[in-house]
Design a protein around this motif. Structure first.
Motif, PDB file in Angstrom:
ATOM      1  N   PHE A  49       0.843  -1.187   0.000  1.00 12.44           N
ATOM      2  CA  PHE A  49       0.000   0.000   0.000  1.00 12.44           C
ATOM      3  C   PHE A  49       0.884   1.243   0.000  1.00 12.44           C
ATOM      4  N   VAL A  50       0.266   2.390  -0.350  1.00 11.92           N
ATOM      5  CA  VAL A  50       0.977   3.663  -0.401  1.00 11.92           C
ATOM      6  C   VAL A  50       0.387   4.581   0.660  1.00 11.92           C
ATOM      7  N   LEU A  51       1.279   5.114   1.468  1.00 12.92           N
ATOM      8  CA  LEU A  51       0.901   5.983   2.570  1.00 12.92           C
ATOM      9  C   LEU A  51       1.618   7.317   2.404  1.00 12.92           C
ATOM     10  N   LEU A  52       0.889   8.433   2.473  1.00  9.35           N
ATOM     11  CA  LEU A  52       1.552   9.729   2.483  1.00  9.35           C
ATOM     12  C   LEU A  52       2.212   9.910   3.843  1.00  9.35           C
ATOM     13  N   ASN A  53       3.419  10.429   3.828  1.00  3.85           N
ATOM     14  CA  ASN A  53       4.166  10.625   5.065  1.00  3.85           C
ATOM     15  C   ASN A  53       3.547  11.765   5.864  1.00  3.85           C
ATOM     16  N   ASN A  54       3.262  11.509   7.128  1.00  3.05           N
ATOM     17  CA  ASN A  54       2.664  12.497   8.003  1.00  3.05           C
ATOM     18  C   ASN A  54       3.637  13.624   8.352  1.00  3.05           C
ATOM     19  N   TYR A  55       4.930  13.371   8.180  1.00  2.00           N
ATOM     20  CA  TYR A  55       5.975  14.363   8.416  1.00  2.00           C
ATOM     21  C   TYR A  55       6.822  14.465   7.147  1.00  2.00           C
ATOM     22  N   PRO A  56       6.238  15.023   6.072  1.00 11.12           N
ATOM     23  CA  PRO A  56       6.906  14.978   4.765  1.00 11.12           C
ATOM     24  C   PRO A  56       8.115  15.899   4.668  1.00 11.12           C
ATOM     25  N   TYR A  57       9.077  15.467   3.856  1.00 14.44           N
ATOM     26  CA  TYR A  57      10.189  16.334   3.491  1.00 14.44           C
ATOM     27  C   TYR A  57       9.738  17.352   2.448  1.00 14.44           C
ATOM     28  N   ASN A  58       8.811  16.937   1.593  1.00 14.46           N
ATOM     29  CA  ASN A  58       8.243  17.768   0.534  1.00 14.46           C
ATOM     30  C   ASN A  58       6.802  17.336   0.332  1.00 14.46           C
ATOM     31  N   PRO A  59       5.964  18.176  -0.270  1.00 20.33           N
ATOM     32  CA  PRO A  59       4.613  17.732  -0.615  1.00 20.33           C
ATOM     33  C   PRO A  59       4.671  16.469  -1.483  1.00 20.33           C
ATOM     34  N   GLY A  60       3.813  15.522  -1.200  1.00 23.10           N
ATOM     35  CA  GLY A  60       3.765  14.287  -1.965  1.00 23.10           C
ATOM     36  C   GLY A  60       4.691  13.197  -1.456  1.00 23.10           C
ATOM     37  N   HIS A  61       5.442  13.452  -0.384  1.00 22.21           N
ATOM     38  CA  HIS A  61       6.345  12.442   0.183  1.00 22.21           C
ATOM     39  C   HIS A  61       5.507  11.226   0.575  1.00 22.21           C
ATOM     40  N   ALA A  62       5.715  10.145  -0.155  1.00 20.15           N
ATOM     41  CA  ALA A  62       4.934   8.917   0.041  1.00 20.15           C
ATOM     42  C   ALA A  62       5.853   7.774   0.454  1.00 20.15           C
ATOM     43  N   MET A  63       5.237   6.739   0.994  1.00 20.76           N
ATOM     44  CA  MET A  63       5.959   5.514   1.323  1.00 20.76           C
ATOM     45  C   MET A  63       5.197   4.337   0.722  1.00 20.76           C
ATOM     46  N   VAL A  64       5.906   3.481   0.016  1.00 22.12           N
ATOM     47  CA  VAL A  64       5.325   2.259  -0.539  1.00 22.12           C
ATOM     48  C   VAL A  64       5.725   1.144   0.416  1.00 22.12           C
ATOM     49  N   ILE A  65       4.707   0.476   0.990  1.00 23.15           N
ATOM     50  CA  ILE A  65       4.932  -0.420   2.119  1.00 23.15           C
ATOM     51  C   ILE A  65       4.339  -1.795   1.825  1.00 23.15           C
ATOM     52  N   PRO A  66       5.144  -2.848   1.897  1.00 22.80           N
ATOM     53  CA  PRO A  66       4.569  -4.184   1.752  1.00 22.80           C
ATOM     54  C   PRO A  66       3.736  -4.533   2.984  1.00 22.80           C
ATOM     55  N   HIS A  67       2.709  -5.354   2.795  1.00 18.00           N
ATOM     56  CA  HIS A  67       1.917  -5.808   3.937  1.00 18.00           C
ATOM     57  C   HIS A  67       2.742  -6.694   4.859  1.00 18.00           C
ATOM     58  N   ALA A  68       3.677  -7.436   4.301  1.00 17.30           N
ATOM     59  CA  ALA A  68       4.495  -8.353   5.097  1.00 17.30           C
ATOM     60  C   ALA A  68       5.298  -7.572   6.135  1.00 17.30           C
ATOM     61  N   HIS A  69       5.178  -7.971   7.373  1.00 14.18           N
ATOM     62  CA  HIS A  69       5.896  -7.315   8.472  1.00 14.18           C
ATOM     63  C   HIS A  69       7.308  -7.881   8.554  1.00 14.18           C
ATOM     64  N   THR A  70       8.234  -7.163   7.918  1.00 15.92           N
ATOM     65  CA  THR A  70       9.634  -7.564   7.964  1.00 15.92           C
ATOM     66  C   THR A  70      10.516  -6.347   7.730  1.00 15.92           C
ATOM     67  N   GLY A  71      11.662  -6.360   8.344  1.00 21.58           N
ATOM     68  CA  GLY A  71      12.658  -5.345   8.092  1.00 21.58           C
ATOM     69  C   GLY A  71      13.752  -5.851   7.172  1.00 21.58           C
ATOM     70  N   ASP A  72      13.607  -7.095   6.703  1.00 22.17           N
ATOM     71  CA  ASP A  72      14.613  -7.750   5.864  1.00 22.17           C
ATOM     72  C   ASP A  72      14.072  -7.892   4.443  1.00 22.17           C
ATOM     73  N   TYR A  73      14.639  -7.144   3.526  1.00 19.30           N
ATOM     74  CA  TYR A  73      14.180  -7.155   2.139  1.00 19.30           C
ATOM     75  C   TYR A  73      14.209  -8.560   1.546  1.00 19.30           C
ATOM     76  N   GLY A  74      15.184  -9.363   1.962  1.00 16.35           N
ATOM     77  CA  GLY A  74      15.314 -10.726   1.457  1.00 16.35           C
ATOM     78  C   GLY A  74      14.220 -11.666   1.894  1.00 16.35           C
ATOM     79  N   GLU A  75      13.416 -11.282   2.866  1.00 12.26           N
ATOM     80  CA  GLU A  75      12.317 -12.136   3.326  1.00 12.26           C
ATOM     81  C   GLU A  75      11.059 -12.006   2.478  1.00 12.26           C
ATOM     82  N   LEU A  76      11.000 -11.003   1.595  1.00 14.52           N
ATOM     83  CA  LEU A  76       9.826 -10.866   0.735  1.00 14.52           C
ATOM     84  C   LEU A  76       9.866 -11.924  -0.355  1.00 14.52           C
TER      85      LEU A  76
END
Length: 179
Positions: A49-76
């Motif tokens: 999902f895509v979430l707009l950052n609540n504390y943006p660096y610039n307008p439109g600062h978004a985050m693309v976030i996998p549903h999978a709860h992991t901090g390890d990219y290799g686990e996706l």
């Protein structure tokens, strides 16, 4: 290269209460909530999902976030990686259409030393950039100037996602959905 020191940021990094409205992972909570607009969730796909950052660096600062709860990219899984990549591409397109930036910064903060405040759930930041969008305010006055209200940015970006092929909007309070 010049360096700008921002020692005031350590207070935010070390804060005890990360998000008082969330028990557990904030990204997992936002993925499960139905109030997309209130939570700034602007688009959804099967695995991300895509979430707009609540504390943006610039307008439109978004985050693309996998549903999978992991901090390890290799686990996706391959399917999750492909879905995340496709939603990132849609995010670039939506932000380009909605805000007409001159460029983007995009990236992941992976691991303890990478500087991210939420290291247990990976996410890709996508930050629209314009020529000359930095100024003296953050450096001299500890102030970030955001020139557009988050609600207005949400509307522009939501409409740009909704105009893409394969998009559907269940109702006006929901994020754009891609199958």
């Amino acid at each position: 290269m010049e360096q700008v020191f921002a020692p005031w940021r350590i207070e935010w990094i070390r804060r005890e209460e990360k998000n008082p409205d969330v028990d557990g992972c904030v990204f997992c909570a936002f993925a499960e909530r139905a109030a997309d607009r209130e939570n700034l969730v602007v688009a959804r796909s099967e695995h991300s999902f895509v979430l707009l950052n609540n504390y943006p660096y610039n307008p439109g600062h978004a985050m693309v976030i996998p549903h999978a709860h992991t901090g390890d990219y290799g686990e996706l899984t391959d399917e999750q990686l492909l879905d995340h990549a496709r939603l990132k591409a849609r995010t670039f397109d939506a932000l380009e259409s909605a805000l007409a930036p001159d460029g983007f910064n995009a990236g992941l903060n992976l691991g303890e030393g990478a500087g991210g405040s939420i290291k247990e759930h990976l996410h890709t930041h996508v930050v629209p950039r314009w020529q000359g969008d930095t100024n003296f305010m953050p450096v001299l006055s500890d102030t970030t100037v955001i020139v557009e209200a988050l609600e207005d940015t949400y509307d522009l970006v939501h409409d740009a996602f909704a105009a893409q092929d394969g998009a559907s909007v269940p109702d006006e309070r929901c994020a754009v959905v891609f199958d």
